[in-house]
Write a protein that holds these residues in place. Structure first.
Motif, PDB file in Angstrom:
ATOM      1  N   LYS A 101      23.507  52.319  48.433  1.00  0.00           N
ATOM      2  CA  LYS A 101      23.930  53.188  47.331  1.00  0.00           C
ATOM      3  C   LYS A 101      24.896  54.263  47.812  1.00  0.00           C
ATOM      4  CE  LYS A 101      19.827  52.590  44.435  1.00  0.00           C
ATOM      5  NZ  LYS A 101      18.654  53.254  43.811  1.00  0.00           N
ATOM      6  N   GLN A 102      24.622  54.828  48.981  1.00  0.00           N
ATOM      7  CA  GLN A 102      25.525  55.832  49.518  1.00  0.00           C
ATOM      8  C   GLN A 102      26.902  55.247  49.817  1.00  0.00           C
ATOM      9  OE1 GLN A 102      23.455  57.403  52.903  1.00  0.00           O
ATOM     10  NE2 GLN A 102      22.062  58.667  51.688  1.00  0.00           N
ATOM     11  N   SER A 103      26.880  54.033  50.383  1.00  0.00           N
ATOM     12  CA  SER A 103      28.149  53.383  50.678  1.00  0.00           C
ATOM     13  C   SER A 103      28.932  53.081  49.411  1.00  0.00           C
ATOM     14  CB  SER A 103      27.910  52.095  51.465  1.00  0.00           C
ATOM     15  OG  SER A 103      29.111  51.401  51.695  1.00  0.00           O
ATOM     16  N   GLN A 104      28.220  52.572  48.382  1.00  0.00           N
ATOM     17  CA  GLN A 104      28.888  52.263  47.126  1.00  0.00           C
ATOM     18  C   GLN A 104      29.399  53.533  46.451  1.00  0.00           C
ATOM     19  OE1 GLN A 104      29.610  49.245  46.020  1.00  0.00           O
ATOM     20  NE2 GLN A 104      30.716  50.152  44.307  1.00  0.00           N
ATOM     21  N   THR A 108      33.243  54.337  45.476  1.00  0.00           N
ATOM     22  CA  THR A 108      33.619  54.691  44.101  1.00  0.00           C
ATOM     23  C   THR A 108      34.337  56.039  44.072  1.00  0.00           C
ATOM     24  OG1 THR A 108      31.714  53.469  43.250  1.00  0.00           O
ATOM     25  CG2 THR A 108      32.751  55.060  41.772  1.00  0.00           C
ATOM     26  N   GLY A 109      33.771  57.015  44.801  1.00  0.00           N
ATOM     27  CA  GLY A 109      34.414  58.333  44.845  1.00  0.00           C
ATOM     28  C   GLY A 109      35.792  58.274  45.461  1.00  0.00           C
ATOM     29  N   SER A 110      35.949  57.467  46.513  1.00  0.00           N
ATOM     30  CA  SER A 110      37.255  57.318  47.139  1.00  0.00           C
ATOM     31  C   SER A 110      38.256  56.662  46.199  1.00  0.00           C
ATOM     32  CB  SER A 110      37.125  56.487  48.412  1.00  0.00           C
ATOM     33  OG  SER A 110      38.374  56.271  49.016  1.00  0.00           O
ATOM     34  N   ALA A 111      37.790  55.659  45.428  1.00  0.00           N
ATOM     35  CA  ALA A 111      38.685  54.993  44.480  1.00  0.00           C
ATOM     36  C   ALA A 111      39.142  55.965  43.392  1.00  0.00           C
ATOM     37  CB  ALA A 111      37.977  53.784  43.861  1.00  0.00           C
TER      38      ALA A 111
END
Length: 204
Positions: A101-104, A108-111
């Motif tokens: 979840k942290q990775s996802q 998402t935040g980076s995108a």
């Protein structure tokens, strides 16, 4: 960035372990075997089911392991040819899910951040391009008669034309005649020729 490492530790509630009747009724030797097997399962995920192999891995004699193993097995489970600890496996999966979840969330935040940055850059480029004159406007302006510059005169070339017209000989004809004997004699003398002057000077 994911480190691809195993979880360094597991969380354990002491009160939960102490509340277990199976743990409270264990002998001191069985409690030692319990925690030794528990630590092994966390590091290696499983232990061999065969008691001889288990004893070799744990560093005890087969007799010691066989005597205490029935007391500790309520905290473990048999999975084919191996012994596993279901509680620790569930906790391991819980930590893995958190990492996913942290990775996802990071992706998402980076995108979203990259999307906002790209949109701002695109708007900036559009604003800059809108201020540039179009080729049609530039050509029409450069060819407009109003924008053509008149060549400058040279520094030695005068802009004032010289007047080549000679003054008229009659320009003094309109002057007012002055009634003065001296002026009359002066004008008469100006109109005399050289011969007239010689005759007058000789007295005839």
């Amino acid at each position: 960035m994911a480190q691809n490492r195993k979880p360094p530790a597991y969380q354990e509630y002491a009160a939960t372990i102490l509340a277990e009747i199976s743990f409270r009724t264990m002998s001191l030797q069985s409690r030692g075997l319990f925690y030794t097997m528990r630590l092994e399962c966390w590091v290696n995920q499983r232990l061999p089911r065969d008691q001889d192999d288990l004893a070799k891995i744990l560093g005890f004699s087969t007799a010691e392991v066989s005597a205490s193993l029935p007391a500790v097995m309520p905290f473990f489970a048999i999975d084919g040819e191996f012994i596993i600890c279901p509680e620790l496996e569930d906790y391991r999966e819980h930590l893995a899910e958190q990492r996913r979840k942290q990775s996802q969330g990071g992706k998402t935040g980076s995108a979203i951040t990259n999307s906002k940055r790209n949109k701002k850059t695109k708007n900036h480029i559009d604003d800059d391009s809108s201020t540039l004159p179009s080729p049609t406007t530039s050509n029409s302006t450069s060819n407009s008669p109003s924008t053509l510059q008149v060549p400058r005169r040279g520094t030695n070339e005068s802009s004032v034309q010289s007047n080549t017209v000679k003054p008229s000989q009659n320009q003094f004809s309109n002057k007012r005649v002055v009634d003065d004997s001296f002026v009359a004699e002066y004008e008469t003398a100006e109109q005399c020729t050289a011969d007239d002057y010689c005759r007058t000077s000789r007295g005839y």
